[in-house]
Scaffold this motif. Sequence first.
Motif, PDB file in Angstrom:
ATOM      1  N   ARG A 107       0.815  -1.219   0.000  1.00 32.35           N
ATOM      2  CA  ARG A 107       0.000   0.000   0.000  1.00 32.35           C
ATOM      3  C   ARG A 107       0.846   1.265   0.000  1.00 32.35           C
ATOM      4  O   ARG A 107       0.356   2.334  -0.369  1.00 32.35           O
ATOM      5  CB  ARG A 107      -0.931   0.008   1.221  1.00 32.35           C
ATOM      6  N   THR A 108       2.109   1.174   0.416  1.00 33.89           N
ATOM      7  CA  THR A 108       2.969   2.362   0.422  1.00 33.89           C
ATOM      8  C   THR A 108       3.470   2.712  -0.970  1.00 33.89           C
ATOM      9  O   THR A 108       4.030   3.794  -1.173  1.00 33.89           O
ATOM     10  CB  THR A 108       4.179   2.170   1.357  1.00 33.89           C
ATOM     11  N   VAL A 109       3.301   1.798  -1.933  1.00 29.10           N
ATOM     12  CA  VAL A 109       3.727   2.051  -3.309  1.00 29.10           C
ATOM     13  C   VAL A 109       2.560   2.675  -4.056  1.00 29.10           C
ATOM     14  O   VAL A 109       1.476   2.079  -4.127  1.00 29.10           O
ATOM     15  CB  VAL A 109       4.166   0.750  -4.001  1.00 29.10           C
ATOM     16  N   PRO A 110       2.727   3.859  -4.629  1.00 26.70           N
ATOM     17  CA  PRO A 110       1.597   4.516  -5.283  1.00 26.70           C
ATOM     18  C   PRO A 110       1.185   3.831  -6.582  1.00 26.70           C
ATOM     19  O   PRO A 110       2.017   3.370  -7.357  1.00 26.70           O
ATOM     20  CB  PRO A 110       2.131   5.931  -5.558  1.00 26.70           C
ATOM     21  N   ASP A 111      -0.121   3.770  -6.788  1.00 29.17           N
ATOM     22  CA  ASP A 111      -0.702   3.344  -8.061  1.00 29.17           C
ATOM     23  C   ASP A 111      -0.154   1.998  -8.547  1.00 29.17           C
ATOM     24  O   ASP A 111       0.299   1.855  -9.688  1.00 29.17           O
ATOM     25  CB  ASP A 111      -0.458   4.405  -9.139  1.00 29.17           C
ATOM     26  N   VAL A 112      -0.213   0.992  -7.693  1.00 31.97           N
ATOM     27  CA  VAL A 112       0.262  -0.333  -8.076  1.00 31.97           C
ATOM     28  C   VAL A 112      -0.690  -0.958  -9.085  1.00 31.97           C
ATOM     29  O   VAL A 112      -1.906  -1.000  -8.876  1.00 31.97           O
ATOM     30  CB  VAL A 112       0.387  -1.247  -6.841  1.00 31.97           C
ATOM     31  N   ASP A 113      -0.144  -1.437 -10.186  1.00 28.24           N
ATOM     32  CA  ASP A 113      -0.945  -2.091 -11.214  1.00 28.24           C
ATOM     33  C   ASP A 113      -0.912  -3.610 -11.119  1.00 28.24           C
ATOM     34  O   ASP A 113      -1.880  -4.285 -11.480  1.00 28.24           O
ATOM     35  CB  ASP A 113      -0.437  -1.681 -12.614  1.00 28.24           C
ATOM     36  N   LEU A 114       0.222  -4.144 -10.656  1.00 24.32           N
ATOM     37  CA  LEU A 114       0.379  -5.591 -10.635  1.00 24.32           C
ATOM     38  C   LEU A 114       1.297  -5.985  -9.480  1.00 24.32           C
ATOM     39  O   LEU A 114       2.337  -5.366  -9.275  1.00 24.32           O
ATOM     40  CB  LEU A 114       0.981  -6.071 -11.960  1.00 24.32           C
ATOM     41  N   VAL A 115       0.894  -7.012  -8.735  1.00 28.02           N
ATOM     42  CA  VAL A 115       1.730  -7.600  -7.697  1.00 28.02           C
ATOM     43  C   VAL A 115       2.089  -9.010  -8.142  1.00 28.02           C
ATOM     44  O   VAL A 115       1.202  -9.801  -8.489  1.00 28.02           O
ATOM     45  CB  VAL A 115       1.010  -7.648  -6.333  1.00 28.02           C
ATOM     46  N   LEU A 116       3.381  -9.310  -8.154  1.00 20.31           N
ATOM     47  CA  LEU A 116       3.855 -10.635  -8.567  1.00 20.31           C
ATOM     48  C   LEU A 116       4.508 -11.343  -7.388  1.00 20.31           C
ATOM     49  O   LEU A 116       5.217 -10.725  -6.595  1.00 20.31           O
ATOM     50  CB  LEU A 116       4.866 -10.511  -9.711  1.00 20.31           C
ATOM     51  N   ALA A 117       4.278 -12.648  -7.298  1.00 24.54           N
ATOM     52  CA  ALA A 117       4.870 -13.443  -6.226  1.00 24.54           C
ATOM     53  C   ALA A 117       5.065 -14.865  -6.718  1.00 24.54           C
ATOM     54  O   ALA A 117       4.487 -15.264  -7.733  1.00 24.54           O
ATOM     55  CB  ALA A 117       3.968 -13.429  -4.985  1.00 24.54           C
TER      56      ALA A 117
END
Length: 260
Positions: A107-117
Amino acid sequence: MNIVVLVKQVPDTAAERTLSGTGHTLDRENTDLVLDEINERAAEEALILKEAADVEITVVSMGPDSALDAVRKVLAMGADRGIHIRDDGLQGADAVTTAKVLAAAVRTVPDVDLVLAGNATTDGQGGAVPAMVADLLGLPQLTHVRELALDAGRVRAERETDSGEATLDAPLPALVSVTEKINEPRYPSFKGIMAAKKKPVTTVGLDDLFPDAGDSAFPVTRTRVVEAVPRPARAAGTLVTDDGSAARGILDHLIAQKLL
């Protein structure tokens, strides 16, 4: 486009691993630690997307001081910035707490479009954290992904599990967890390793991620290991001499072991 990659430092599966005397947690001082291979593949997929579009990659890892090495490796591969979650209060954190903390960092990263794991780390093999992070962030989740493509604000993925294959499609932002079939990770170049030393890494703790939460807000783990014993030495097998009665001897042994 902003992509966040979740990574973890784990014990090297090819090395001997030991537990500490108190708490039966991993003895990090006497264990070889590496960036989990499945996380490398997640990072590689982010880098492939970066090569095709204007993408900034943030790598996030939770762990002690040594976990910074995992962040630096992904930065050397080509990621742009890192977030290292470092807090003594998180030692021994279970999957639920880990997911809450990782979600807060995302949530601290602005405007996240994609999270990869990675689909599941080699030290725990729970495979639940990516799904929990997606739920906490309110994102659609695409799991067990072996092939990934982005187009017109949507993510399309080929999913493969033991029960079959499927094609998944979801709007961005979304969370994707990948399998070992997704790609082959690149090796960091010397230039990348040198450049990684200058890339920004932010170190945060629980107070930074949850400034309004009290100490009781984080039951770090809801389980505990009561006892751990060393693995027994391998015992010698039963030798059956083939003097014409070997088949009978093997059969008797299997019956005695209740295998037949």
